[in-house]
Structure formats: structure tokens, C-alpha cells
Design a protein around this motif. Structure first.
Motif, PDB file in Angstrom:
ATOM      1  N   MET A   2       0.834  -1.193   0.000  1.00  0.00           N
ATOM      2  CA  MET A   2       0.000   0.000   0.000  1.00  0.00           C
ATOM      3  C   MET A   2       0.875   1.251   0.000  1.00  0.00           C
ATOM      4  SD  MET A   2      -1.230   0.350   4.000  1.00  0.00           S
ATOM      5  CE  MET A   2      -0.013   0.613   5.316  1.00  0.00           C
ATOM      6  N   LYS A   3       0.296   2.353  -0.463  1.00  0.00           N
ATOM      7  CA  LYS A   3       0.974   3.636  -0.357  1.00  0.00           C
ATOM      8  C   LYS A   3       0.733   4.211   1.029  1.00  0.00           C
ATOM      9  CE  LYS A   3       1.152   5.115  -5.179  1.00  0.00           C
ATOM     10  NZ  LYS A   3       0.994   3.759  -5.726  1.00  0.00           N
ATOM     11  N   ALA A   4       1.758   4.836   1.568  1.00  0.00           N
ATOM     12  CA  ALA A   4       1.666   5.398   2.915  1.00  0.00           C
ATOM     13  C   ALA A   4       2.665   6.532   3.063  1.00  0.00           C
ATOM     14  CB  ALA A   4       1.936   4.320   3.966  1.00  0.00           C
ATOM     15  N   VAL A   5       2.504   7.288   4.134  1.00  0.00           N
ATOM     16  CA  VAL A   5       3.467   8.318   4.528  1.00  0.00           C
ATOM     17  C   VAL A   5       3.947   7.963   5.928  1.00  0.00           C
ATOM     18  CG1 VAL A   5       3.733  10.750   5.155  1.00  0.00           C
ATOM     19  CG2 VAL A   5       2.456  10.131   3.095  1.00  0.00           C
ATOM     20  N   PRO A  58       4.092  -2.660   3.426  1.00  0.00           N
ATOM     21  CA  PRO A  58       3.137  -3.771   3.426  1.00  0.00           C
ATOM     22  C   PRO A  58       1.771  -3.361   3.973  1.00  0.00           C
ATOM     23  CG  PRO A  58       5.259  -4.479   4.301  1.00  0.00           C
ATOM     24  CD  PRO A  58       5.317  -2.984   4.189  1.00  0.00           C
ATOM     25  N   THR A  59       0.739  -3.895   3.368  1.00  0.00           N
ATOM     26  CA  THR A  59      -0.617  -3.689   3.883  1.00  0.00           C
ATOM     27  C   THR A  59      -0.792  -4.526   5.138  1.00  0.00           C
ATOM     28  OG1 THR A  59      -1.467  -3.335   1.651  1.00  0.00           O
ATOM     29  CG2 THR A  59      -3.074  -3.887   3.360  1.00  0.00           C
ATOM     30  N   PRO A  60      -1.287  -3.937   6.228  1.00  0.00           N
ATOM     31  CA  PRO A  60      -1.439  -4.720   7.461  1.00  0.00           C
ATOM     32  C   PRO A  60      -2.593  -5.719   7.368  1.00  0.00           C
ATOM     33  CG  PRO A  60      -2.371  -2.526   7.742  1.00  0.00           C
ATOM     34  CD  PRO A  60      -1.704  -2.529   6.388  1.00  0.00           C
ATOM     35  N   ASP A  61      -2.530  -6.731   8.205  1.00  0.00           N
ATOM     36  CA  ASP A  61      -3.625  -7.682   8.345  1.00  0.00           C
ATOM     37  C   ASP A  61      -4.341  -7.399   9.660  1.00  0.00           C
ATOM     38  OD1 ASP A  61      -3.108  -9.226   5.989  1.00  0.00           O
ATOM     39  OD2 ASP A  61      -1.403 -10.149   7.044  1.00  0.00           O
ATOM     40  N   PRO A  62      -5.660  -7.512   9.690  1.00  0.00           N
ATOM     41  CA  PRO A  62      -6.366  -7.266  10.958  1.00  0.00           C
ATOM     42  C   PRO A  62      -6.132  -8.399  11.948  1.00  0.00           C
ATOM     43  CG  PRO A  62      -7.906  -8.000   9.265  1.00  0.00           C
ATOM     44  CD  PRO A  62      -6.579  -7.814   8.577  1.00  0.00           C
ATOM     45  N   ALA A  63      -5.709  -8.057  13.133  1.00  0.00           N
ATOM     46  CA  ALA A  63      -5.525  -9.042  14.197  1.00  0.00           C
ATOM     47  C   ALA A  63      -6.887  -9.369  14.803  1.00  0.00           C
ATOM     48  CB  ALA A  63      -4.591  -8.470  15.262  1.00  0.00           C
ATOM     49  N   PRO A  64      -6.961 -10.368  15.683  1.00  0.00           N
ATOM     50  CA  PRO A  64      -8.230 -10.648  16.366  1.00  0.00           C
ATOM     51  C   PRO A  64      -8.781  -9.385  17.031  1.00  0.00           C
ATOM     52  CG  PRO A  64      -6.691 -12.419  16.775  1.00  0.00           C
ATOM     53  CD  PRO A  64      -5.921 -11.352  16.050  1.00  0.00           C
ATOM     54  N   GLY A  65     -10.064  -9.122  16.819  1.00  0.00           N
ATOM     55  CA  GLY A  65     -10.697  -7.943  17.398  1.00  0.00           C
ATOM     56  C   GLY A  65     -10.513  -6.674  16.599  1.00  0.00           C
ATOM     57  N   GLU A  66      -9.802  -6.763  15.461  1.00  0.00           N
ATOM     58  CA  GLU A  66      -9.528  -5.581  14.649  1.00  0.00           C
ATOM     59  C   GLU A  66     -10.314  -5.598  13.339  1.00  0.00           C
ATOM     60  OE1 GLU A  66      -5.004  -4.271  15.924  1.00  0.00           O
ATOM     61  OE2 GLU A  66      -5.292  -5.313  14.018  1.00  0.00           O
ATOM     62  N   VAL A  67     -10.336  -4.426  12.712  1.00  0.00           N
ATOM     63  CA  VAL A  67     -10.871  -4.306  11.355  1.00  0.00           C
ATOM     64  C   VAL A  67      -9.792  -3.692  10.482  1.00  0.00           C
ATOM     65  CG1 VAL A  67     -13.288  -4.087  12.046  1.00  0.00           C
ATOM     66  CG2 VAL A  67     -11.872  -2.026  11.874  1.00  0.00           C
ATOM     67  N   LEU A 111       0.972   2.733  13.511  1.00  0.00           N
ATOM     68  CA  LEU A 111       0.378   2.924  12.197  1.00  0.00           C
ATOM     69  C   LEU A 111      -0.919   3.708  12.281  1.00  0.00           C
ATOM     70  CD1 LEU A 111       0.971  -0.666  10.752  1.00  0.00           C
ATOM     71  CD2 LEU A 111       2.468   1.337  10.630  1.00  0.00           C
ATOM     72  N   GLY A 112      -0.866   4.969  11.785  1.00  0.00           N
ATOM     73  CA  GLY A 112      -2.046   5.821  11.763  1.00  0.00           C
ATOM     74  C   GLY A 112      -2.738   5.816  10.419  1.00  0.00           C
ATOM     75  N   THR A 113      -3.469   6.898  10.132  1.00  0.00           N
ATOM     76  CA  THR A 113      -4.345   6.926   8.960  1.00  0.00           C
ATOM     77  C   THR A 113      -3.706   7.527   7.709  1.00  0.00           C
ATOM     78  OG1 THR A 113      -5.309   9.095   9.499  1.00  0.00           O
ATOM     79  CG2 THR A 113      -6.352   7.136  10.475  1.00  0.00           C
ATOM     80  N   ALA A 114      -2.427   7.929   7.769  1.00  0.00           N
ATOM     81  CA  ALA A 114      -1.768   8.480   6.573  1.00  0.00           C
ATOM     82  C   ALA A 114      -1.292   7.340   5.678  1.00  0.00           C
ATOM     83  CB  ALA A 114      -0.604   9.378   6.966  1.00  0.00           C
ATOM     84  N   ALA A 115      -2.245   6.515   5.269  1.00  0.00           N
ATOM     85  CA  ALA A 115      -1.944   5.318   4.478  1.00  0.00           C
ATOM     86  C   ALA A 115      -3.224   4.860   3.801  1.00  0.00           C
ATOM     87  CB  ALA A 115      -1.401   4.208   5.376  1.00  0.00           C
ATOM     88  N   GLU A 116      -3.054   4.037   2.791  1.00  0.00           N
ATOM     89  CA  GLU A 116      -4.235   3.521   2.098  1.00  0.00           C
ATOM     90  C   GLU A 116      -5.038   2.562   2.973  1.00  0.00           C
ATOM     91  OE1 GLU A 116      -3.268   3.677  -2.618  1.00  0.00           O
ATOM     92  OE2 GLU A 116      -2.349   2.016  -1.513  1.00  0.00           O
ATOM     93  N   TYR A 117      -4.365   1.892   3.901  1.00  0.00           N
ATOM     94  CA  TYR A 117      -5.046   0.958   4.789  1.00  0.00           C
ATOM     95  C   TYR A 117      -4.553   1.139   6.221  1.00  0.00           C
ATOM     96  CZ  TYR A 117      -6.674  -1.590   0.660  1.00  0.00           C
ATOM     97  OH  TYR A 117      -7.276  -1.934  -0.518  1.00  0.00           O
ATOM     98  N   VAL A 118      -5.449   0.898   7.165  1.00  0.00           N
ATOM     99  CA  VAL A 118      -5.062   0.868   8.576  1.00  0.00           C
ATOM    100  C   VAL A 118      -5.859  -0.240   9.253  1.00  0.00           C
ATOM    101  CG1 VAL A 118      -6.781   2.589   9.305  1.00  0.00           C
ATOM    102  CG2 VAL A 118      -4.710   2.240  10.675  1.00  0.00           C
ATOM    103  N   ALA A 119      -5.192  -1.003  10.115  1.00  0.00           N
ATOM    104  CA  ALA A 119      -5.848  -2.011  10.948  1.00  0.00           C
ATOM    105  C   ALA A 119      -5.873  -1.485  12.373  1.00  0.00           C
ATOM    106  CB  ALA A 119      -5.100  -3.338  10.870  1.00  0.00           C
ATOM    107  N   LEU A 120      -7.027  -1.535  13.008  1.00  0.00           N
ATOM    108  CA  LEU A 120      -7.150  -1.013  14.368  1.00  0.00           C
ATOM    109  C   LEU A 120      -8.319  -1.684  15.066  1.00  0.00           C
ATOM    110  CD1 LEU A 120      -8.533   2.675  14.174  1.00  0.00           C
ATOM    111  CD2 LEU A 120      -9.018   0.873  12.552  1.00  0.00           C
ATOM    112  N   PRO A 121      -8.386  -1.600  16.409  1.00  0.00           N
ATOM    113  CA  PRO A 121      -9.475  -2.249  17.143  1.00  0.00           C
ATOM    114  C   PRO A 121     -10.842  -1.856  16.587  1.00  0.00           C
ATOM    115  CG  PRO A 121      -7.795  -1.508  18.668  1.00  0.00           C
ATOM    116  CD  PRO A 121      -7.404  -0.957  17.317  1.00  0.00           C
ATOM    117  N   ALA A 122     -11.742  -2.835  16.517  1.00  0.00           N
ATOM    118  CA  ALA A 122     -13.027  -2.637  15.845  1.00  0.00           C
ATOM    119  C   ALA A 122     -13.832  -1.488  16.443  1.00  0.00           C
ATOM    120  CB  ALA A 122     -13.829  -3.933  15.901  1.00  0.00           C
ATOM    121  N   HIS A 123     -13.724  -1.267  17.769  1.00  0.00           N
ATOM    122  CA  HIS A 123     -14.530  -0.214  18.380  1.00  0.00           C
ATOM    123  C   HIS A 123     -14.027   1.183  18.015  1.00  0.00           C
ATOM    124  CE1 HIS A 123     -11.282  -0.568  21.404  1.00  0.00           C
ATOM    125  NE2 HIS A 123     -11.540   0.703  21.672  1.00  0.00           N
TER     126      HIS A 123
END
Length: 325
Positions: free
Chosen positions: A1-4, A22-31, A99-111
Motif C-alpha cells: 500500500m501507499k503510505a506516509v 506492506p498492507t497490514p492484516d487485521p488481528a483478532p478484534g480488529e478491522v 500505524l495511523g491513517t496516513a496510508a491507504e489501509y489501517v488495521a485497528l481495534p473494531a470499536h
């Protein structure tokens, strides 16, 4: 993915790198969210510059920005698969995380991915995490404010403008301070004081018939402490989210104590999940009803992130700088 990202503190045009990772993968409990817009707050540029006291690089590589909006593309174990395809706004993406939102993808806790109503754009959704939630918490932490008089200092700021709207929606009388008629119009408040041309304490006293105010949403505690003390009613609350003019001000403890004043020093990053969820629900209702307006300052695309940081640092913009991803 593209990112800064950055791998060391410094000026935006020297340390921010735009490239592939690399594009992250969502861990358990993440989206996993396909980011469409990334909001840039003053805290983001201060962190990148290393301007916080005692700042150290917590991670070898940091993708900045806590706020954003996009669409859920995948979910980790334990997350409802029905959330795939959901439009969401994001918060605390880069709080104690690399890893914040200055990227094409972000994985973070679902809530931390909150449903975004269809009538709210991604760029508008990228303004909610810090500015809108800070305004909500400063106003409603203690409960309803209907019938109260609220003074919002800096009503043209990103937090102040939301606070002016929310206080009115909550049934309060709103008075704000600004530095020009242009900023008064931007704030949306009908009652305002130009602090460069008038004595704030005297003017607000006159506007309230000598009663003062029940609550102050404060953008600079140190600079406005004397006016706050002159205006706050006994039993009132001062909710302050900054004190840039003096980070360690001398507190007029006994004068505040004898007014039984509550001093609340707040930072939205530390809000407990239950209270944050209460704020999310209120924002969702207002957004769905079209009751909130947003001040989005276009920051270009992801490749323009360094220039967008410079725009935030210049301090002349009216609204939240947002880059589209």
C-alpha cells in the motif's frame, strides 16, 4: 500500500516519506479499513516534529494521524463479518500505535471504527475523532447543559466551532470569543466578543446581566485564567483542552476554590470506552439528522502530506486540514 511515514523527528519536508509499505492484516478484534481521508490535527504535527516534552520515537517507523474515515474491507477473528463494506470514521489510530491513517489501509481495534452516516462525507468524517469528540466531552461530560450559559473561547478553532454548534444543540446559550468578524461568522455563534477589541470579562458580564457563565470550554487556560475567574458562576465548570501560552501556569487556587469551581483538564486520547461510546452515539444522531456542519480544509492527496502539515503549523487555516487517500 501507499503510505506516509517518518523514522525520526524533524521538519515535515525533511522527515516525511511517501512510499510503499506492506498492507497490514487485521488481528483478532480488529478491522482493516481502506482509508479515504486522513485528518491532520495540531497534535499530529507536534508529534512528528518531536515538540512534546520528553518526546522519543516509540517505534522505528511511524505512520502519522489519529483521525480518518473510510470503508471496512476485512475483519479479524471475533469481529462480525457483516461489518465488511461499512463506512466508518476512525479515532486514536496513532495513539500509542505505530500505524495511523496516513496510508491507504489501517488495521485497528473494531470499536475505533465508528459507523459513518451516508450523508457525511469521508473528508467530514476525518474531522470527528479529535476536534468533534473533544468539543462533545468538554460540554457534556457532566450531563445535560440545557438552560445553561456556556462561554467557548476560540470559537473559530476546530474544537471551538464544533463546541458552538453542540452547545446550541444541547439547549445552552452560547457566547464565544474570536479575533475578527470573519472568525465570528465562521464560529456560527450569534453572541460573540472580539477579544482584541474589547475586555472579555466586562463584555460577557454585560451580555449576561452580570450573572456570568455556567461553563467555559477553554482553548488557553493560562491566557484566560483571569477572565475565567471573573466570569464563572459558583459551582461552574471550566473544561480546558489546552494552555499553549504557558504550559505550567500558576493556578489561582483559592479564588477558584471559594467559588466551588470544577477545573477539568481533558485530553480525548484518554477517554474511557463507555464515555467515548456515549459521545459517538450523540454525534451519530446529530450527523444522521444533518445538524452538524464541518470545516474541511483541503490538504491535497497523500503525496501532499508534508505541505498539509505545513498548513497546520502555519496556524492560518479555518478548519481541519484533510488529505484524501
Amino acid at each position: 500500500m501507499k503510505a506516509v511515514w517518518y523514522e525520526g523527528f524533524g521538519p515535515a519536508d525533511q522527515v516525511l516519506i511517501h512510499g510503499e509499505m506492506p498492507t497490514p492484516d487485521p488481528a483478532p478484534g480488529e478491522v482493516l479499513v481502506r482509508v479515504h481521508a486522513s485528518g491532520i490535527n495540531p497534535s499530529d504535527v507536534k508529534l512528528r516534529a518531536g515538540a512534546r516534552p520528553g518526546a522519543t520515537m516509540a517505534y522505528p517507523r511511524i505512520v502519522p494521524h489519529s483521525d480518518g474515515a473510510g470503508v471496512i474491507e476485512a475483519v479479524g477473528e471475533g469481529v462480525d463479518p457483516a461489518r465488511v463494506g461499512q463506512r466508518v470514521w476512525l479515532w486514536n489510530a496513532c495513539w500509542q500505535r505505530a500505524l495511523g491513517t496516513a496510508a491507504e489501509y489501517v488495521a485497528l481495534p473494531a470499536h475505533q471504527a465508528v459507523p459513518l452516516p451516508d450523508g457525511t462525507s469521508f473528508t467530514e468524517g476525518a474531522c470527528l475523532g479529535i476536534p468533534a469528540m473533544t468539543a462533545w466531552y468538554a460540554l457534556f461530560r457532566d450531563g445535560p447543559i440545557a438552560g445553561k450559559t456556556v462561554l467557548i473561547t476560540g470559537g473559530a478553532g476546530t474544537v471551538g466551532r464544533y463546541a458552538c454548534q453542540m452547545a446550541a444543540l444541547g439547549g445552552a446559550r452560547v457566547i464565544t470569543t474570536v479575533s475578527s468578524t470573519e472568525k465570528a461568522a465562521h464560529s456560527g455563534a450569534s453572541d460573540w466578543v472580539n477579544y482584541r477589541e474589547a475586555d472579555v470579562a466586562e463584555t460577557v458580564r454585560d451580555m449576561t446581566g452580570g450573572d456570568g457563565v455556567d461553563r467555559i470550554v477553554e482553548v488557553d487556560f493560562a491566557a484566560n485564567q483571569a477572565a475565567s475567574l471573573a466570569l464563572i458562576k459558583p459551582g461552574g465548570t471550566i473544561a480546558s483542552y489546552a494552555s499553549a501560552s504557558q504550559m505550567a501556569p500558576e493556578l489561582a487556587f483559592y479564588p477558584f476554590m471559594f467559588l466551588n469551581v470544577t477545573l477539568q483538564m481533558l485530553i480525548i486520547y484518554q477517554l474511557d470506552h463507555a464515555t467515548h461510546a456515549r459521545g459517538e452515539a450523540q454525534l451519530s444522531d446529530w450527523l444522521a439528522a444533518g445538524k452538524l456542519t464541518h470545516a474541511v480544509v483541503p490538504g491535497g492527496t497523500l503525496a501532499d502530506t508534508a505541505a498539509a502539515h505545513a498548513k497546520v503549523e502555519a496556524g492560518q487555516k479555518l478548519g481541519t486540514v484533510v488529505v484524501e487517500v
